[in-house]
Design a protein around this motif. Structure first.
Motif, mmCIF file in Angstrom:
data_model
loop_
_atom_site.group_PDB
_atom_site.id
_atom_site.type_symbol
_atom_site.label_atom_id
_atom_site.label_comp_id
_atom_site.label_asym_id
_atom_site.label_seq_id
_atom_site.Cartn_x
_atom_site.Cartn_y
_atom_site.Cartn_z
ATOM 1 N N THR A 200 3.834 53.378 8.945
ATOM 2 C CA THR A 200 4.356 53.196 10.301
ATOM 3 C C THR A 200 3.262 53.389 11.350
ATOM 4 N N HIS A 201 2.252 54.203 11.023
ATOM 5 C CA HIS A 201 1.130 54.367 11.946
ATOM 6 C C HIS A 201 0.322 53.079 12.019
ATOM 7 N N LEU A 202 0.144 52.418 10.885
ATOM 8 C CA LEU A 202 -0.551 51.128 10.884
ATOM 9 C C LEU A 202 0.170 50.122 11.784
ATOM 10 N N LEU A 203 1.497 50.127 11.706
ATOM 11 C CA LEU A 203 2.271 49.206 12.530
ATOM 12 C C LEU A 203 2.071 49.499 14.011
ATOM 13 N N LYS A 204 2.029 50.782 14.360
ATOM 14 C CA LYS A 204 1.803 51.149 15.761
ATOM 15 C C LYS A 204 0.437 50.676 16.251
ATOM 16 N N LEU A 205 -0.572 50.796 15.391
ATOM 17 C CA LEU A 205 -1.908 50.324 15.771
ATOM 18 C C LEU A 205 -1.872 48.833 16.109
ATOM 19 N N LEU A 206 -1.106 48.076 15.323
ATOM 20 C CA LEU A 206 -1.001 46.641 15.575
ATOM 21 C C LEU A 206 -0.202 46.349 16.835
ATOM 22 N N TYR A 207 0.927 47.040 16.995
ATOM 23 C CA TYR A 207 1.778 46.798 18.157
ATOM 24 C C TYR A 207 1.031 47.055 19.463
ATOM 25 N N CYS A 208 0.102 48.013 19.425
ATOM 26 C CA CYS A 208 -0.656 48.333 20.638
ATOM 27 C C CYS A 208 -1.463 47.132 21.142
ATOM 28 N N ALA A 244 0.819 37.521 12.717
ATOM 29 C CA ALA A 244 -0.124 37.048 13.733
ATOM 30 C C ALA A 244 -1.056 38.161 14.201
ATOM 31 N N LEU A 245 -0.555 39.410 14.159
ATOM 32 C CA LEU A 245 -1.355 40.547 14.624
ATOM 33 C C LEU A 245 -2.265 41.131 13.541
ATOM 34 N N LEU A 246 -1.948 40.880 12.268
ATOM 35 C CA LEU A 246 -2.700 41.494 11.170
ATOM 36 C C LEU A 246 -4.213 41.277 11.232
ATOM 37 N N PRO A 247 -4.711 40.109 11.668
ATOM 38 C CA PRO A 247 -6.169 39.951 11.760
ATOM 39 C C PRO A 247 -6.838 40.929 12.720
ATOM 40 N N LEU A 248 -6.041 41.597 13.572
ATOM 41 C CA LEU A 248 -6.595 42.579 14.512
ATOM 42 C C LEU A 248 -6.610 43.991 13.929
ATOM 43 N N LEU A 249 -6.115 44.146 12.704
ATOM 44 C CA LEU A 249 -6.010 45.484 12.122
ATOM 45 C C LEU A 249 -7.374 46.154 11.973
ATOM 46 N N SER A 250 -8.364 45.413 11.496
ATOM 47 C CA SER A 250 -9.693 46.002 11.303
ATOM 48 C C SER A 250 -10.250 46.560 12.607
ATOM 49 N N GLN A 251 -10.059 45.817 13.712
ATOM 50 C CA GLN A 251 -10.566 46.281 15.001
ATOM 51 C C GLN A 251 -9.807 47.507 15.503
ATOM 52 N N SER A 252 -8.475 47.537 15.293
ATOM 53 C CA SER A 252 -7.703 48.697 15.738
ATOM 54 C C SER A 252 -8.079 49.939 14.935
ATOM 55 N N LEU A 253 -8.312 49.761 13.628
ATOM 56 C CA LEU A 253 -8.763 50.885 12.799
ATOM 57 C C LEU A 253 -10.140 51.370 13.250
ATOM 58 N N THR A 302 -0.956 62.448 16.117
ATOM 59 C CA THR A 302 -0.955 61.166 15.427
ATOM 60 C C THR A 302 -1.203 59.999 16.377
ATOM 61 N N ASP A 303 -0.609 60.082 17.570
ATOM 62 C CA ASP A 303 -0.679 58.957 18.510
ATOM 63 C C ASP A 303 -1.858 59.045 19.472
ATOM 64 N N LEU A 304 -2.804 59.931 19.210
ATOM 65 C CA LEU A 304 -3.888 60.184 20.161
ATOM 66 C C LEU A 304 -4.617 58.914 20.582
ATOM 67 N N ALA A 305 -4.914 58.034 19.642
ATOM 68 C CA ALA A 305 -5.737 56.857 19.942
ATOM 69 C C ALA A 305 -4.941 55.675 20.487
ATOM 70 N N LEU A 306 -3.610 55.741 20.430
ATOM 71 C CA LEU A 306 -2.811 54.567 20.762
ATOM 72 C C LEU A 306 -3.031 54.038 22.183
ATOM 73 N N PRO A 307 -3.033 54.881 23.230
ATOM 74 C CA PRO A 307 -3.245 54.323 24.575
ATOM 75 C C PRO A 307 -4.604 53.647 24.735
ATOM 76 N N ILE A 308 -5.622 54.179 24.051
ATOM 77 C CA ILE A 308 -6.954 53.563 24.126
ATOM 78 C C ILE A 308 -6.955 52.217 23.410
ATOM 79 N N ILE A 309 -6.372 52.174 22.208
ATOM 80 C CA ILE A 309 -6.289 50.905 21.480
ATOM 81 C C ILE A 309 -5.527 49.871 22.310
ATOM 82 N N ALA A 310 -4.439 50.312 22.943
ATOM 83 C CA ALA A 310 -3.621 49.391 23.729
ATOM 84 C C ALA A 310 -4.392 48.796 24.904
ATOM 85 N N SER A 311 -5.331 49.544 25.466
ATOM 86 C CA SER A 311 -6.092 49.014 26.603
ATOM 87 C C SER A 311 -6.959 47.825 26.182
ATOM 88 N N TYR A 312 -7.318 47.738 24.914
ATOM 89 C CA TYR A 312 -8.143 46.629 24.420
ATOM 90 C C TYR A 312 -7.395 45.295 24.459
#
Length: 409
Positions: A200-208, A244-253, A302-312
């Motif tokens: 579910t954390h992986l999904l959040k990284l993508l949703y951001c 459609a979002l999966l190709p962005l997973l490497s960058q979010s990680l 757990t969600d520490l990086a989410l707002p930063i990832i979302a800004s991208y």
């Protein structure tokens, strides 16, 4: 070749041509039956397991009447008065046979035998379904009553809704020579309990990074992915969106990993030795990230990086393509956010005696501030490109043109 297991019984009857219900002996019950159809692995620390074990070992004679029984699936069953011979096809053979419900019970049998309890008088009801499809076995597993709630992630996994994510990660592991540690279901063996390694954390990284769903410039209610909830059912439309979002997973990680490295550097060289000036960063704990290469000597929300990832997502067009080459701006932009906003935010919260914890994912102000900072950074970058005569090197979308014109004003 399918394997066979024998179950010693007192009696049985056929509820229907494809279902047998029997009274089985506990002391000789096979403890190595596959768990493949079960939606979670047994946990010997759980209250469910302890209750079953105590009931079995204190009054084995009454176990049959006190326990709901075990549900199995077999490819074929040979019957006689005192023995059931089960032919079981495991997952590697294309089967879905084994324990559908009752993993904790079989674990209790194993432990009781190891501790030399006398189980000769103990009996258990066994329901055996014959020739079930994988879909039917999973349907029964999901519908089975359990004394401990099954988390929604395990149910989604049992329905096979994560298969497309698993396949993508498997391909990524092979392509990029990396190894992921992801927990797809409850009590999954070999997977860390660290929340960052939850699917579910992986999904959040993508949703951001979903700039189409979360767009402050549109009239939609969802301006930012603050307080996002993970769906308990992945529909066809949701699967299409995620694909459609999966190709962005490497960058979010990568963004999350680099943020943690920056935090590690910060707390490793504090202004005062032994001090930590960042809110909710616990130097007594450790954190594991989904990519098995990355472990850190501090605990973090757990969600520490989410707002930063979302800004991208400011740097993405409507087709989820980067407006600027990711490798050219990602590091500089992250350092910009850390130095000018995020570090100051964590320090100020620590000074005020606050913790950020899960509140960070619901703090609209943080998401908005970082998003505006990203817009400003992008506009400045594009203006510099125009001045240097290199504007043609970066494809400019309609949204980018609007930001560029705003920058000129």
């Amino acid at each position: 070749m399918p394997k066979t297991w024998n179950i010693k019984i007192d009696n049985y009857f056929q509820a229907n041509p494809n279902c047998i219900i029997a009274t089985a002996h506990v002391d000789s019950f096979p403890i190595d039956l596959p768990l493949e159809p079960n939606i979670r692995e047994p946990n010997r620390k759980s209250a469910t397991y302890r209750q079953i074990f105590d009931s079995l070992t204190t009054e084995p004679v009454k176990f049959f009447s006190r326990h709901s029984g075990i549900t199995l699936c077999a490819n074929k069953v040979k019957l006689n008065k005192t023995l059931l011979e089960l032919e079981i096809k495991e997952a590697s053979e294309g089967g879905s046979d084994g324990i559908i419900n009752g993993g904790h019970t079989v674990l209790a049998f194993e432990q009781a035998k190891n501790y030399k309890y006398d189980l000769t008088l103990a009996r258990v009801k066994v329901t055996i379904h014959i020739g079930l499809t994988e879909e039917s076995a999973l349907d029964i597993a999901l519908a089975s009553n359990t004394t401990t709630p099954v988390d929604s992630r395990s149910k989604v996994n049992a329905r096979g809704d994560y298969k497309f994510i698993k396949q993508y990660l498997a391909d990524l592991e092979q392509k990029e020579d990396r190894k992921f540690r992801i927990a797809y279901y409850q009590n999954q063996s070999g997977a860390p309990r660290n929340a960052q390694c939850n699917v579910t954390h992986l999904l959040k990284l993508l949703y951001c990074l979903d700039r189409n769903k979360y767009n402050p410039d549109s009239n939609k209610r969802a301006k930012h992915p603050a307080g996002m909830s993970i769906p308990s059912n992945i529909t066809d439309a949701e699967r299409e969106r995620l694909t459609a979002l999966l190709p962005l997973l490497s960058q979010s990680l990568w963004i999350e990993q680099r943020l943690y490295e920056i935090i590690q550097e910060h707390i490793s060289s504090p202004r005062r030795k032994g001090s930590n000036d960042l809110a909710s960063i616990d130097i007594r704990k450790t954190t594991l990230l989904p990519d098995s290469k990355y472990s850190f000597g501090f605990g973090a929300p757990t969600d520490l990086a989410l707002p930063i990832i979302a800004s991208y997502r400011v740097f993405l067009d409507k087709d989820y393509k980067w407006i600027l080459p990711f490798n050219e701006f990602a590091e500089d932009f992250l350092q910009h956010l850390w130095a000018n906003y995020f570090r100051k935010y964590l320090v100020s919260e620590k000074t005020a005696g606050n913790t950020v914890g899960t509140k960070i994912s619901r703090n609209q102000e943080i998401w908005e501030s970082l998003y505006i900072s990203a817009q400003s950074y992008l506009n400045q970058h594009l203006m510099q490109m125009v001045k240097s005569g290199k504007s043609e090197e970066a494809p400019v979308t309609q949204g980018t043109k609007g930001r560029l014109q705003a920058g000129k004003k």
